[in-house]
Motif scaffolding. Structure first.
Motif, short mmCIF file in Angstrom:
data_model
loop_
_atom_site.label_atom_id
_atom_site.label_comp_id
_atom_site.label_asym_id
_atom_site.label_seq_id
_atom_site.Cartn_x
_atom_site.Cartn_y
_atom_site.Cartn_z
N ASP A 122 0.83 -1.21 0.00
CA ASP A 122 0.00 0.00 0.00
C ASP A 122 0.86 1.26 0.00
O ASP A 122 0.61 2.19 -0.75
CB ASP A 122 -0.94 -0.01 1.20
CG ASP A 122 -1.88 1.17 1.21
OD1 ASP A 122 -2.53 1.42 0.17
OD2 ASP A 122 -1.97 1.85 2.25
N SER A 123 1.92 1.29 0.81
CA SER A 123 2.77 2.48 0.87
C SER A 123 3.55 2.68 -0.44
O SER A 123 3.72 3.80 -0.90
CB SER A 123 3.72 2.41 2.06
OG SER A 123 4.64 1.37 1.90
N ILE A 124 4.00 1.58 -1.05
CA ILE A 124 4.71 1.68 -2.33
C ILE A 124 3.75 2.21 -3.40
O ILE A 124 4.09 3.09 -4.18
CB ILE A 124 5.30 0.31 -2.75
CG1 ILE A 124 6.45 -0.06 -1.83
CG2 ILE A 124 5.75 0.33 -4.20
CD1 ILE A 124 6.96 -1.48 -2.01
N LEU A 125 2.54 1.67 -3.41
CA LEU A 125 1.54 2.10 -4.38
C LEU A 125 1.24 3.59 -4.23
O LEU A 125 1.24 4.34 -5.21
CB LEU A 125 0.26 1.28 -4.20
CG LEU A 125 -0.87 1.58 -5.17
CD1 LEU A 125 -0.54 1.01 -6.53
CD2 LEU A 125 -2.17 1.01 -4.66
N ARG A 126 1.02 4.04 -3.02
CA ARG A 126 0.71 5.47 -2.79
C ARG A 126 1.89 6.37 -3.17
O ARG A 126 1.70 7.44 -3.73
CB ARG A 126 0.31 5.69 -1.34
CG ARG A 126 -1.04 5.11 -1.01
CD ARG A 126 -1.40 5.33 0.44
NE ARG A 126 -2.54 4.55 0.83
CZ ARG A 126 -3.80 4.90 0.61
NH1 ARG A 126 -4.06 6.01 0.00
NH2 ARG A 126 -4.78 4.12 0.99
N ALA A 127 3.10 5.92 -2.88
CA ALA A 127 4.29 6.72 -3.21
C ALA A 127 4.48 6.84 -4.72
O ALA A 127 4.86 7.90 -5.23
CB ALA A 127 5.52 6.11 -2.56
N ARG A 128 4.24 5.76 -5.45
CA ARG A 128 4.46 5.75 -6.90
C ARG A 128 3.37 6.49 -7.67
O ARG A 128 3.63 6.97 -8.77
CB ARG A 128 4.55 4.32 -7.42
CG ARG A 128 5.83 3.65 -7.06
CD ARG A 128 6.96 4.34 -7.77
NE ARG A 128 8.21 3.85 -7.27
CZ ARG A 128 9.32 4.55 -7.28
NH1 ARG A 128 9.34 5.75 -7.77
NH2 ARG A 128 10.42 4.04 -6.81
N LEU A 129 2.19 6.56 -7.13
CA LEU A 129 1.09 7.16 -7.89
C LEU A 129 0.88 8.65 -7.58
O LEU A 129 -0.14 9.22 -7.96
CB LEU A 129 -0.20 6.37 -7.65
CG LEU A 129 -0.14 4.93 -8.17
CD1 LEU A 129 -1.42 4.19 -7.87
CD2 LEU A 129 0.17 4.88 -9.64
N ILE A 130 1.86 9.26 -6.96
CA ILE A 130 1.82 10.72 -6.77
C ILE A 130 2.19 11.37 -8.10
O ILE A 130 3.00 10.86 -8.86
CB ILE A 130 2.82 11.15 -5.66
CG1 ILE A 130 2.31 10.64 -4.31
CG2 ILE A 130 3.00 12.65 -5.63
CD1 ILE A 130 3.24 10.92 -3.17
N GLY A 131 1.59 12.50 -8.41
CA GLY A 131 1.88 13.19 -9.66
C GLY A 131 1.18 12.55 -10.84
O GLY A 131 1.70 12.57 -11.96
N PHE A 132 0.02 12.01 -10.60
CA PHE A 132 -0.75 11.37 -11.66
C PHE A 132 -1.28 12.43 -12.61
O PHE A 132 -1.63 13.53 -12.19
CB PHE A 132 -1.91 10.58 -11.03
CG PHE A 132 -2.33 9.40 -11.82
CD1 PHE A 132 -1.63 8.22 -11.76
CD2 PHE A 132 -3.43 9.46 -12.64
CE1 PHE A 132 -2.01 7.11 -12.49
CE2 PHE A 132 -3.83 8.37 -13.38
CZ PHE A 132 -3.11 7.19 -13.31
N PRO A 133 -1.38 12.14 -13.93
CA PRO A 133 -1.90 13.13 -14.88
C PRO A 133 -3.33 13.56 -14.51
O PRO A 133 -4.07 12.83 -13.87
CB PRO A 133 -1.92 12.37 -16.22
CG PRO A 133 -0.95 11.26 -16.04
CD PRO A 133 -0.96 10.91 -14.59
N LYS A 134 -3.71 14.75 -14.96
CA LYS A 134 -5.02 15.32 -14.64
C LYS A 134 -6.13 14.47 -15.24
O LYS A 134 -6.09 14.09 -16.40
CB LYS A 134 -5.12 16.74 -15.17
CG LYS A 134 -6.42 17.44 -14.82
CD LYS A 134 -6.45 18.84 -15.39
CE LYS A 134 -7.68 19.63 -15.08
NZ LYS A 134 -8.93 18.97 -14.98
N VAL A 135 -7.12 14.19 -14.41
CA VAL A 135 -8.28 13.42 -14.83
C VAL A 135 -9.52 14.27 -14.61
O VAL A 135 -9.71 14.84 -13.54
CB VAL A 135 -8.40 12.10 -14.02
CG1 VAL A 135 -9.68 11.38 -14.34
CG2 VAL A 135 -7.20 11.21 -14.29
#
Length: 158
Positions: A122-135
């Motif tokens: 969960d922590s890896i997932l949250r860290a990697r998905l920061i800065g996601f393109p605008k939706v």
């Protein structure tokens, strides 16, 4: 003949009350409209800039889900999830798109997932998905609404 005319006139005068229809009140009309709305479906699915050019709703929806899945997989491919958890090949990610266009990502694990360190994943997932393109959020009658769905994300084995 006069009796028939009088009887006909009398019938028309009393039957007019049955022809008068009362106009529904504003509240009744509102309640009727609310009952007709399908609250489980949105008018327009969430979208990203790359999919805005498509006019067909089904193609636009598929484009969005393909983009979202590919972006999540790409962001997770640069991490060590595959080496840390070699038996883990797919993660179910619950994606929530809020009306203000912010995204929330939550992994969903099977109830018998004691083999995995769910907190670490969960922590890896949250860290990697920061800065996601605008939706852009989904729309219901022209108003942005919250949507939520689960995507299967494949972890690339290298």
């Amino acid at each position: 003949m006069k009796k028939a005319l009088a009887l006909l006139l009398l019938t028309f005068s009393f039957s007019c009350q049955y022809l008068e229809k009362k106009a529904p009140s504003e509240q009744e009309l509102l309640n009727q409209q609310i009952k007709e709305i399908n609250w489980k479906e949105v008018d327009e699915y969430p979208s990203v800039a790359d999919c805005e050019k498509l006019t067909d709703a089904a193609q636009r929806k598929q484009c969005f889900f393909d983009f979202l899945t590919a972006t999540i997989e790409q962001k997770l491919a640069i991490d060590t999830l595959a080496t840390m958890f070699p038996k883990l090949d797919t993660i179910e990610v619950r994606v929530t798109i809020l009306p203000d266009a912010t995204l929330e990502f939550n992994p969903e694990f099977p109830k018998d997932s004691v083999a995995y360190d769910t907190i670490k994943i969960d922590s890896i997932l949250r860290a990697r998905l920061i800065g996601f393109p605008k939706v852009n959020p989904a729309l219901k009658r022209g108003i942005p609404v919250k949507t939520q769905f689960v995507l299967p994300v494949i972890i690339k084995q290298e």
